[in-house]
Design a protein around this motif. Structure first.
Motif, PDB file in Angstrom:
ATOM      1  N   MET A 143       1.648  12.995  -7.345  1.00  0.00           N
ATOM      2  CA  MET A 143       2.657  13.575  -6.433  1.00  0.00           C
ATOM      3  C   MET A 143       4.132  13.299  -7.420  1.00  0.00           C
ATOM      4  SD  MET A 143       1.240  14.236  -3.739  1.00  0.00           S
ATOM      5  CE  MET A 143       2.360  14.551  -2.425  1.00  0.00           C
ATOM      6  N   ALA A 154      -6.562  11.212  10.168  1.00  0.00           N
ATOM      7  CA  ALA A 154      -7.253  10.094   9.901  1.00  0.00           C
ATOM      8  C   ALA A 154      -6.516   9.087   9.319  1.00  0.00           C
ATOM      9  CB  ALA A 154      -8.522  10.478   9.234  1.00  0.00           C
ATOM     10  N   ALA A 190      -4.667  13.277 -12.619  1.00  0.00           N
ATOM     11  CA  ALA A 190      -5.754  12.920 -13.635  1.00  0.00           C
ATOM     12  C   ALA A 190      -7.020  13.835 -13.279  1.00  0.00           C
ATOM     13  CB  ALA A 190      -6.054  11.468 -13.530  1.00  0.00           C
ATOM     14  N   LEU A 224       0.085  13.448   1.283  1.00  0.00           N
ATOM     15  CA  LEU A 224       0.706  12.492   0.830  1.00  0.00           C
ATOM     16  C   LEU A 224       0.099  12.237  -0.341  1.00  0.00           C
ATOM     17  CD1 LEU A 224       1.332  10.456   4.113  1.00  0.00           C
ATOM     18  CD2 LEU A 224       2.717  12.089   3.024  1.00  0.00           C
ATOM     19  N   GLY A 225      -0.962  12.844  -0.967  1.00  0.00           N
ATOM     20  CA  GLY A 225      -1.593  12.535  -2.270  1.00  0.00           C
ATOM     21  C   GLY A 225      -2.947  12.245  -2.494  1.00  0.00           C
ATOM     22  N   GLY A 246      -2.823   6.385  -9.729  1.00  0.00           N
ATOM     23  CA  GLY A 246      -2.545   6.387  -8.186  1.00  0.00           C
ATOM     24  C   GLY A 246      -1.415   5.204  -7.960  1.00  0.00           C
ATOM     25  N   GLY A 247      -0.160   5.884  -7.581  1.00  0.00           N
ATOM     26  CA  GLY A 247       0.939   4.735  -7.581  1.00  0.00           C
ATOM     27  C   GLY A 247       1.247   4.798  -5.812  1.00  0.00           C
ATOM     28  N   PHE A 261       1.221  13.798 -12.151  1.00  0.00           N
ATOM     29  CA  PHE A 261       0.422  13.768 -12.886  1.00  0.00           C
ATOM     30  C   PHE A 261      -0.806  13.608 -12.474  1.00  0.00           C
ATOM     31  CE2 PHE A 261      -2.357  11.515 -16.020  1.00  0.00           C
ATOM     32  CZ  PHE A 261      -1.896  12.073 -17.539  1.00  0.00           C
ATOM     33  N   GLY A 293      -9.775  10.719  -6.833  1.00  0.00           N
ATOM     34  CA  GLY A 293     -10.410   9.658  -7.215  1.00  0.00           C
ATOM     35  C   GLY A 293     -11.734   9.411  -7.337  1.00  0.00           C
ATOM     36  N   PHE A 310      -7.402   6.352   7.729  1.00  0.00           N
ATOM     37  CA  PHE A 310      -7.991   5.738   6.940  1.00  0.00           C
ATOM     38  C   PHE A 310      -9.342   6.333   6.665  1.00  0.00           C
ATOM     39  CE2 PHE A 310     -10.450   2.011   4.775  1.00  0.00           C
ATOM     40  CZ  PHE A 310      -9.249   1.526   4.205  1.00  0.00           C
ATOM     41  N   ALA A 319      -8.965  -0.482  -7.284  1.00  0.00           N
ATOM     42  CA  ALA A 319      -8.167  -1.317  -6.474  1.00  0.00           C
ATOM     43  C   ALA A 319      -7.879  -0.367  -5.350  1.00  0.00           C
ATOM     44  CB  ALA A 319      -6.761  -1.795  -6.918  1.00  0.00           C
ATOM     45  N   THR A 327       3.593   4.491   7.076  1.00  0.00           N
ATOM     46  CA  THR A 327       2.563   3.347   7.774  1.00  0.00           C
ATOM     47  C   THR A 327       3.532   2.640   8.695  1.00  0.00           C
ATOM     48  OG1 THR A 327       3.316   1.838   6.021  1.00  0.00           O
ATOM     49  CG2 THR A 327       1.240   3.032   5.574  1.00  0.00           C
TER      50      THR A 327
HETATM   51  C1  LIG Z   1      -0.304   7.416   9.283  1.00  0.00           C
HETATM   52  C2  LIG Z   1      -0.919   6.426   8.603  1.00  0.00           C
HETATM   53  C3  LIG Z   1      -0.260   4.925   9.091  1.00  0.00           C
HETATM   54  C4  LIG Z   1      -0.791   3.825   8.306  1.00  0.00           C
HETATM   55  N1  LIG Z   1      -0.420   2.650   8.648  1.00  0.00           N
HETATM   56  C5  LIG Z   1      -0.790   1.608   7.986  1.00  0.00           C
HETATM   57  C6  LIG Z   1      -0.332   0.362   8.674  1.00  0.00           C
HETATM   58  O1  LIG Z   1       0.858   0.209   9.325  1.00  0.00           O
HETATM   59  N2  LIG Z   1      -0.902  -0.953   8.018  1.00  0.00           N
HETATM   60  C7  LIG Z   1      -1.932  -0.934   6.945  1.00  0.00           C
HETATM   61  O2  LIG Z   1      -2.263  -1.874   6.772  1.00  0.00           O
HETATM   62  N3  LIG Z   1      -2.529   0.382   6.849  1.00  0.00           N
HETATM   63  C8  LIG Z   1      -2.068   1.245   7.348  1.00  0.00           C
HETATM   64  N4  LIG Z   1      -2.513   2.805   6.714  1.00  0.00           N
HETATM   65  C9  LIG Z   1      -3.421   2.670   5.682  1.00  0.00           C
HETATM   66  C10 LIG Z   1      -2.802   2.369   4.520  1.00  0.00           C
HETATM   67  O3  LIG Z   1      -1.644   3.327   4.635  1.00  0.00           O
HETATM   68  C11 LIG Z   1      -3.530   2.602   3.175  1.00  0.00           C
HETATM   69  O4  LIG Z   1      -4.975   2.124   3.661  1.00  0.00           O
HETATM   70  C12 LIG Z   1      -3.199   2.356   2.008  1.00  0.00           C
HETATM   71  O5  LIG Z   1      -1.911   3.132   1.925  1.00  0.00           O
HETATM   72  C13 LIG Z   1      -4.025   2.692   0.724  1.00  0.00           C
HETATM   73  O6  LIG Z   1      -3.378   2.509  -0.333  1.00  0.00           O
HETATM   74  P1  LIG Z   1      -4.053   3.035  -1.837  1.00  0.00           P
HETATM   75  O7  LIG Z   1      -3.032   2.656  -2.872  1.00  0.00           O
HETATM   76  O8  LIG Z   1      -5.266   2.439  -2.040  1.00  0.00           O
HETATM   77  O9  LIG Z   1      -4.114   4.599  -1.526  1.00  0.00           O
HETATM   78  P2  LIG Z   1      -3.040   5.394  -1.386  1.00  0.00           P
HETATM   79  O10 LIG Z   1      -1.878   4.964  -0.508  1.00  0.00           O
HETATM   80  O11 LIG Z   1      -3.623   6.834  -0.683  1.00  0.00           O
HETATM   81  O12 LIG Z   1      -2.466   5.911  -2.858  1.00  0.00           O
HETATM   82  C14 LIG Z   1      -3.069   6.578  -3.601  1.00  0.00           C
HETATM   83  C15 LIG Z   1      -2.173   7.443  -4.674  1.00  0.00           C
HETATM   84  O13 LIG Z   1      -3.143   7.942  -5.582  1.00  0.00           O
HETATM   85  C16 LIG Z   1      -2.589   9.162  -6.047  1.00  0.00           C
HETATM   86  N5  LIG Z   1      -3.887   9.955  -6.536  1.00  0.00           N
HETATM   87  C17 LIG Z   1      -4.833  10.165  -6.063  1.00  0.00           C
HETATM   88  N6  LIG Z   1      -5.547  10.937  -6.717  1.00  0.00           N
HETATM   89  C18 LIG Z   1      -4.922  11.102  -7.937  1.00  0.00           C
HETATM   90  C19 LIG Z   1      -5.116  11.595  -9.065  1.00  0.00           C
HETATM   91  N7  LIG Z   1      -6.391  12.308  -9.534  1.00  0.00           N
HETATM   92  N8  LIG Z   1      -4.422  11.404 -10.147  1.00  0.00           N
HETATM   93  C20 LIG Z   1      -3.055  10.763 -10.152  1.00  0.00           C
HETATM   94  N9  LIG Z   1      -2.852  10.467  -8.752  1.00  0.00           N
HETATM   95  C21 LIG Z   1      -3.558  10.361  -7.731  1.00  0.00           C
HETATM   96  C22 LIG Z   1      -2.004   9.638  -4.785  1.00  0.00           C
HETATM   97  O14 LIG Z   1      -1.057  10.641  -4.986  1.00  0.00           O
HETATM   98  C23 LIG Z   1      -1.587   8.433  -3.872  1.00  0.00           C
HETATM   99  O15 LIG Z   1      -0.382   8.221  -4.330  1.00  0.00           O
HETATM  100  C24 LIG Z   1      -2.080   3.882   7.260  1.00  0.00           C
HETATM  101  C25 LIG Z   1      -2.535   5.055   6.949  1.00  0.00           C
HETATM  102  C26 LIG Z   1      -1.858   6.314   7.568  1.00  0.00           C
HETATM  103  C27 LIG Z   1      -2.385   7.712   7.060  1.00  0.00           C
END
Ligand SMILES: Cc1cc2nc3c(=O)[nH]c(=O)nc-3n(C[C@H](O)[C@H](O)[C@H](O)COP(=O)(O)OP(=O)(O)OC[C@H]3O[C@@H](n4cnc5c(N)ncnc54)[C@H](O)[C@@H]3O)c2cc1C
Length: 420
Positions: free
Chosen positions: A36, A345, A132, A169-170, A11-12, A130, A175, A347, A373, A46
Motif C-alpha cells: 500500500m 470480515a 512482494a 486496506l492491503g 507487510g507494514g 512495494f 502473503g 478477521f 507474524a 480497528t
Molecule cells: C473493521 C476491522 C476492525 C477490527 N478491529 C479490531 C480491534 O478493535 N481489535 C483487534 O484486536 N482486532 C481488530 N481487527 C483485526 C486486526 O485489525 C487484525 O487482526 C490485525 O490488523 C492483523 O495485523 P497484521 O499486521 O497481521 O495484518 P494487516 O493489518 O492486514 O497488515 C498486513 C499488511 O501487509 C501488507 N501486505 C500484504 N501482502 C503484501 C505483499 N505481498 N507485499 C507487501 N505488503 C503486503 C498489507 O498491505 C498490510 O498493510 C479488526 C479488523 C477489521 C477489518
C-alpha cells in the motif's frame, strides 16, 4: 548490487510494524515493505476508529489455532504487561473499558503515529507501494521482488502480510502465496467475525433493527458457540456483535467443511426465563390482549406484526399458546445460507499452518531464516482486542528472534534515501 539488510519485513500492518521496531531495536538493519502507499491502514479502522489494541484478560484460551502451544509460547514471552509497556514506552497513554484497552485519545491514528515515529527514529528503511510477488533463496539469505527494478535482499525475512479480510486496506491474501512458494501449507482461509446470510422474512421486515440477544451457533443441531450482545437485522440476514462473535465456527463449517445444516438460534428475550415469559404471556392472553400487543414493552415495536408467526394456529389453550410463544422467542432459529464476503470480515480464520512454525521463535521449520507474524498465521482470537494483541506479540517475538540470530553478522547500509 542492491544493499543486503539483516532483516526484511514483508507487510507494514500491526504485526509488521511491531516486528520491524523490535528487530531494529535488537541492532539489525531493517527494511519494511508494504504493497500500500502508506503503512498500517487497517489499524486506522480497528475498534470503530478507536483501536481496541489489547485485552487485559489476555490468555491462550481466547484463541483458536492448529497449534495453541505456539500461542501460549508467544503470549508467555510478550503478554499484556509487555504490550502495555511497549506502547507506554512509545508515548501512548491507554484507557481500559471492561478489559478492552484503547488509546486514551480514543483515536486509532494515535497508535499508528507512535509506531511510525519509532520506525523513523530507528531508521528502518520503508518501501511503500512495494508488493512482494516472489521470495527466493539467495545464498544464505533471500531476495524479495516486486516487479522490474524493485528488489530487497535480506538475510532474514519476516512474513507479516496479514490474511484476506478488508483487501482494500492491503491484506489481499498474497502473503499466503509467498508462504506456499517457500514450502508452507495453508489452512484454507475463511472469513471470520463476519455477518451471516440468512433467508428469513423476519430479517427483511426488521431491517435496521438492533436488539440485545443471546446468540447460539448450531452445527448439525449441536450448539458450538454462544455470545451475548447486539444483533442487527439486515436485508441479507444478520449482523451485530453477537452474530460476529459466533460466526467463526459457522463460517468454517460452511466454507471449509461444506456442511449444510448450520443455523443460528437467537434468544430474543434474554432478560427473562422461558417460564417467566410464558407466565407473562398467559396473563396477557387471559386479559384478552390482541396478538400484536402481546410483546408490547418486551420487544421493540417493529416485532409486533411478527407475533402471529410465533403463535400456534387454532390452539385454544392459553397456557399452551403462551408456552409456544415464549419458546419461539427464546429460541428463534435461522437457517444460515452462508456468510458475507472478505470486505465485511474483520478477521481471517486459517492461514499458515502453525505446526510448521517453531513456537519459541516463530521461525519456519522448513526455511531457516524465514519468520512469521500476525494474522498470516493460523491463529485467531476472539473479538475484544485479541487479534491486535496477537499481532503485537507475534511481531515482537519474530522481530526479536530474527535480530537475535543476526548477532555478530556485519551488514552493509545503503546510502539510498528511503521514504520514512
Ligand atoms: C473493521 C476491522 C476492525 C477490527 N478491529 C479490531 C480491534 O478493535 N481489535 C483487534 O484486536 N482486532 C481488530 N481487527 C483485526 C486486526 O485489525 C487484525 O487482526 C490485525 O490488523 C492483523 O495485523 P497484521 O499486521 O497481521 O495484518 P494487516 O493489518 O492486514 O497488515 C498486513 C499488511 O501487509 C501488507 N501486505 C500484504 N501482502 C503484501 C505483499 N505481498 N507485499 C507487501 N505488503 C503486503 C498489507 O498491505 C498490510 O498493510 C479488526 C479488523 C477489521 C477489518
Amino acid at each position: 548490487m542492491p544493499v543486503c539488510f539483516d532483516v526484511a519485513v514483508v507487510g507494514g500492518g500491526a504485526a509488521g510494524l511491531a516486528a520491524a521496531i523490535t528487530a531494529a531495536r535488537g541492532g539489525a538493519t531493517v527494511a519494511l515493505c508494504d504493497r500500500m502507499p502508506r503503512l498500517g491502514k487497517k489499524i486506522l479502522i480497528t475498534g470503530g476508529g478507536r483501536c481496541n489494541l489489547m485485552n487485559e484478560d489476555l490468555s491462550p484460551k481466547y484463541y483458536t489455532s492448529t497449534d495453541l502451544d505456539l500461542v501460549d509460547s508467544v503470549l508467555g514471552r510478550f503478554g499484556k504487561k509487555a504490550i502495555r509497556d511497549f506502547f507506554f514506552g512509545l508515548g501512548l497513554e491507554m484507557i481500559s473499558e471492561d478489559g478492552r484497552v484503547f488509546p486514551a485519545t480514543n483515536q486509532a491514528v494515535s497508535v499508528l503515529r507512535v509506531l511510525e515515529i519509532e520506525i523513523r527514529r530507528l531508521r528502518v528503511a520503508v518501501e511503500l507501494s512495494f508488493e512482494a510477488t516472489a521470495i527466493e533463496r539467495a545464498g544464505p539469505g533471500f531476495t524479495i521482488d516486486a516487479g522490474p527494478g524493485r528488489r530487497i535482499e535480506a538475510r532474514k525475512i519476516i512474513l507479516a502480510g496479514g490474511g484476506k479480510s478488508y483487501p482494500a486496506l492491503g491484506s489481499n491474501g498474497s502473503g499466503y502465496s509467498l508462504a506456499q512458494g517457500l514450502g508452507h501449507h495453508i489452512i484454507p482461509p475463511v472469513p471470520s467475525a463476519v455477518p451471516l446470510v440468512v433467508n428469513d422474512p423476519m430479517c427483511h421486515l426488521l431491517q435496521g433493527q438492533k436488539w440485545r440477544t443471546r446468540a447460539v451457533a448450531l452445527i448439525d443441531g449441536n450448539p458450538v458457540e454462544t455470545a451475548e450482545g447486539e444483533v442487527l437485522f439486515t436485508q441479507y440476514g444478520l449482523s451485530g456483535t453477537a452474530v460476529l462473535d459466533v460466526s467463526e465456527s459457522l463460517s468454517i463449517a460452511h466454507h471449509r467443511q461444506g456442511k449444510k445444516k448450520i443455523a443460528l438460534s437467537l434468544d430474543l428475550v434474554p432478560f427473562l426465563s422461558r417460564d417467566a415469559l410464558a407466565v407473562e404471556f398467559v396473563r396477557r392472553m387471559k386479559a384478552k390482549w390482541a396478538d400484536a400487543d402481546l410483546t408490547a414493552g418486551l420487544l421493540p415495536e417493529k416485532f409486533a406484526p411478527l407475533v402471529p408467526n410465533f403463535l400456534t394456529k387454532g390452539e385454544p389453550d392459553a397456557n399452551k399458546r403462551a408456552i409456544g410463544l415464549a419458546e419461539g422467542l427464546k429460541d428463534k432459529r435461522f437457517s444460515v445460507q452462508g456468510t458475507r464476503g472478505w470486505n465485511e470480515a474483520e478477521f481471517t480464520s486459517g492461514g499458515v499452518d502453525a505446526r510448521e512454525v517453531d513456537p519459541g521463535s516463530l521461525e519456519s521449520k522448513h526455511q531457516p531464516g524465514l519468520f512469521f507474524a500476525g494474522e498470516i498465521l493460523d491463529v485467531q482470537g476472539r473479538r475484544g482486542g485479541y487479534n491486535l494483541a496477537w499481532a503485537w506479540a507475534s511481531g515482537f517475538v519474530a522481530g526479536q528472534s530474527a535480530s537475535e540470530k543476526e548477532n555478530g553478522v556485519a551488514s552493509t547500509l545503503s546510502t539510498k534515501k528511503w521514504k520514512v
